[in-house]
Scaffold this motif. Structure first.
Motif, PDB file in Angstrom:
ATOM      1  N   THR A  70       0.868  -1.174   0.000  1.00 21.98           N
ATOM      2  CA  THR A  70       0.000   0.000   0.000  1.00 21.98           C
ATOM      3  C   THR A  70       0.903   1.222   0.000  1.00 21.98           C
ATOM      4  OG1 THR A  70      -1.901   1.042   1.069  1.00 21.98           O
ATOM      5  CG2 THR A  70      -0.205   0.136   2.528  1.00 21.98           C
ATOM      6  N   THR A  71       0.368   2.353  -0.468  1.00 22.69           N
ATOM      7  CA  THR A  71       1.151   3.577  -0.557  1.00 22.69           C
ATOM      8  C   THR A  71       0.407   4.706   0.150  1.00 22.69           C
ATOM      9  OG1 THR A  71       2.025   2.852  -2.685  1.00 22.69           O
ATOM     10  CG2 THR A  71       2.282   5.177  -2.160  1.00 22.69           C
ATOM     11  N   SER A  72       1.150   5.504   0.905  1.00 25.75           N
ATOM     12  CA  SER A  72       0.569   6.655   1.596  1.00 25.75           C
ATOM     13  C   SER A  72       0.586   7.871   0.673  1.00 25.75           C
ATOM     14  CB  SER A  72       1.368   6.969   2.864  1.00 25.75           C
ATOM     15  OG  SER A  72       2.627   7.538   2.519  1.00 25.75           O
ATOM     16  N   THR A  73      -0.048   8.925   1.121  1.00 24.15           N
ATOM     17  CA  THR A  73       0.056  10.195   0.423  1.00 24.15           C
ATOM     18  C   THR A  73       1.194  10.992   1.063  1.00 24.15           C
ATOM     19  OG1 THR A  73      -1.576  11.184   1.892  1.00 24.15           O
ATOM     20  CG2 THR A  73      -2.403  10.254  -0.169  1.00 24.15           C
ATOM     21  N   PRO A  74       1.792  11.938   0.337  1.00 21.48           N
ATOM     22  CA  PRO A  74       2.844  12.763   0.942  1.00 21.48           C
ATOM     23  C   PRO A  74       2.257  13.571   2.108  1.00 21.48           C
ATOM     24  CG  PRO A  74       2.694  13.150  -1.432  1.00 21.48           C
ATOM     25  CD  PRO A  74       1.541  12.291  -1.045  1.00 21.48           C
ATOM     26  N   PHE A  75       3.098  13.930   3.064  1.00 20.06           N
ATOM     27  CA  PHE A  75       2.622  14.696   4.213  1.00 20.06           C
ATOM     28  C   PHE A  75       3.761  15.498   4.803  1.00 20.06           C
ATOM     29  CE2 PHE A  75       4.190  10.735   5.862  1.00 20.06           C
ATOM     30  CZ  PHE A  75       4.804  11.057   7.064  1.00 20.06           C
ATOM     31  N   GLU A 131       7.889  12.229   1.409  1.00 20.53           N
ATOM     32  CA  GLU A 131       7.366  11.657   0.177  1.00 20.53           C
ATOM     33  C   GLU A 131       6.500  10.444   0.521  1.00 20.53           C
ATOM     34  OE1 GLU A 131       7.782  12.837  -2.990  1.00 20.53           O
ATOM     35  OE2 GLU A 131       8.679  14.555  -1.982  1.00 20.53           O
ATOM     36  N   PRO A 132       5.718   9.943  -0.433  1.00 23.53           N
ATOM     37  CA  PRO A 132       4.862   8.789  -0.118  1.00 23.53           C
ATOM     38  C   PRO A 132       5.655   7.584   0.378  1.00 23.53           C
ATOM     39  CG  PRO A 132       4.269   9.727  -2.240  1.00 23.53           C
ATOM     40  CD  PRO A 132       5.536  10.404  -1.802  1.00 23.53           C
ATOM     41  N   ARG A 171       5.749   3.477   1.043  1.00 20.87           N
ATOM     42  CA  ARG A 171       5.209   2.220   0.512  1.00 20.87           C
ATOM     43  C   ARG A 171       5.517   1.167   1.559  1.00 20.87           C
ATOM     44  NH1 ARG A 171       3.522   0.242  -4.317  1.00 20.87           N
ATOM     45  NH2 ARG A 171       3.968  -1.931  -4.794  1.00 20.87           N
ATOM     46  N   GLN A 201      -4.843   2.819   6.847  1.00 18.46           N
ATOM     47  CA  GLN A 201      -3.692   3.679   6.588  1.00 18.46           C
ATOM     48  C   GLN A 201      -2.553   3.497   7.588  1.00 18.46           C
ATOM     49  OE1 GLN A 201      -4.492   7.754   5.309  1.00 18.46           O
ATOM     50  NE2 GLN A 201      -6.657   7.268   5.499  1.00 18.46           N
ATOM     51  N   CYS A 261      10.391   4.900   0.642  1.00 21.94           N
ATOM     52  CA  CYS A 261       9.946   6.292   0.723  1.00 21.94           C
ATOM     53  C   CYS A 261      10.297   7.000  -0.586  1.00 21.94           C
ATOM     54  CB  CYS A 261      10.588   7.014   1.898  1.00 21.94           C
ATOM     55  SG  CYS A 261      10.026   8.722   2.097  1.00 21.94           S
ATOM     56  N   GLY A 294      -1.305   6.970   8.692  1.00 15.36           N
ATOM     57  CA  GLY A 294      -1.735   8.023   7.778  1.00 15.36           C
ATOM     58  C   GLY A 294      -3.082   8.638   8.086  1.00 15.36           C
TER      59      GLY A 294
END
Length: 167
Positions: free
Chosen positions: A46-51, A66-67, A69, A120, A127, A144
């Protein structure tokens, strides 16, 4: 024992000591696990969104991230299997994520398996498209869905310990 002799003897390995880069899943599980970074990569990703990572207490900007994984925490817990000795034990289950430095953060069964948090919360090994090495803090835990990600952003994740709280 003579001090010089004691310092010359090799250290006795502690079988419970965390191995850098390896995640242990322990406690109230059916299948305790020790997972290397390569083993984590074998799970569905799964991949996160940038934050933006900010200090929880001061809200000071730390860095843009950065996102990530990685693998969902729930996928790892399902693979280990939850050991519930009494009816409803899972409802009182907590998961303590512990870093190599002793920093620890909790999750409950309810938030992981019954809210969007579980969709999440991940153990990351990459990364921004690049693999994370042990020197980068891998594996790391990221939640996340948290309003402020810093408190449950845990580098050098050593262990997830499943515990059933007493009623």
């Amino acid at each position: 024992m003579d001090l010089a002799l004691a310092t010359a003897l090799p250290a006795i390995p502690d079988d419970n000591a965390p191995v850098p880069g390896t995640l242990q899943i322990t406690g109230s599980v059916l299948r305790p696990m020790a997972l290397s970074l390569d083993a984590l990569r074998a799970y569905p990703a799964t991949t996160s969104t940038p934050f933006d990572l900010r200090c929880y207490t001061t809200q000071r900007f730390i860095r843009a991230v950065e996102p990530y994984r990685g693998v969902l925490l729930t996928d790892l817990l399902n693979a280990a299997g939850l050991r519930c000795e009494a009816h409803g034990d899972f409802k009182r289950m907590v998961f303590l994520a512990i870093g190599h430095d002793g920093y620890a953060v909790p999750f409950t069964w309810h938030e992981l398996f019954n809210t969007p948090v579980g969709l999440q919360a991940m153990v990351a090994y990459e990364c921004g498209g690049a693999p994370l090495a042990e020197a980068d803090g891998a594996p790391l835990l990221f939640s996340g869905a948290d309003l402020v990600p810093a408190p449950r952003h845990l580098k050098r994740l050593a262990r997830i310990d499943a515990r059933v709280l007493a009623p």
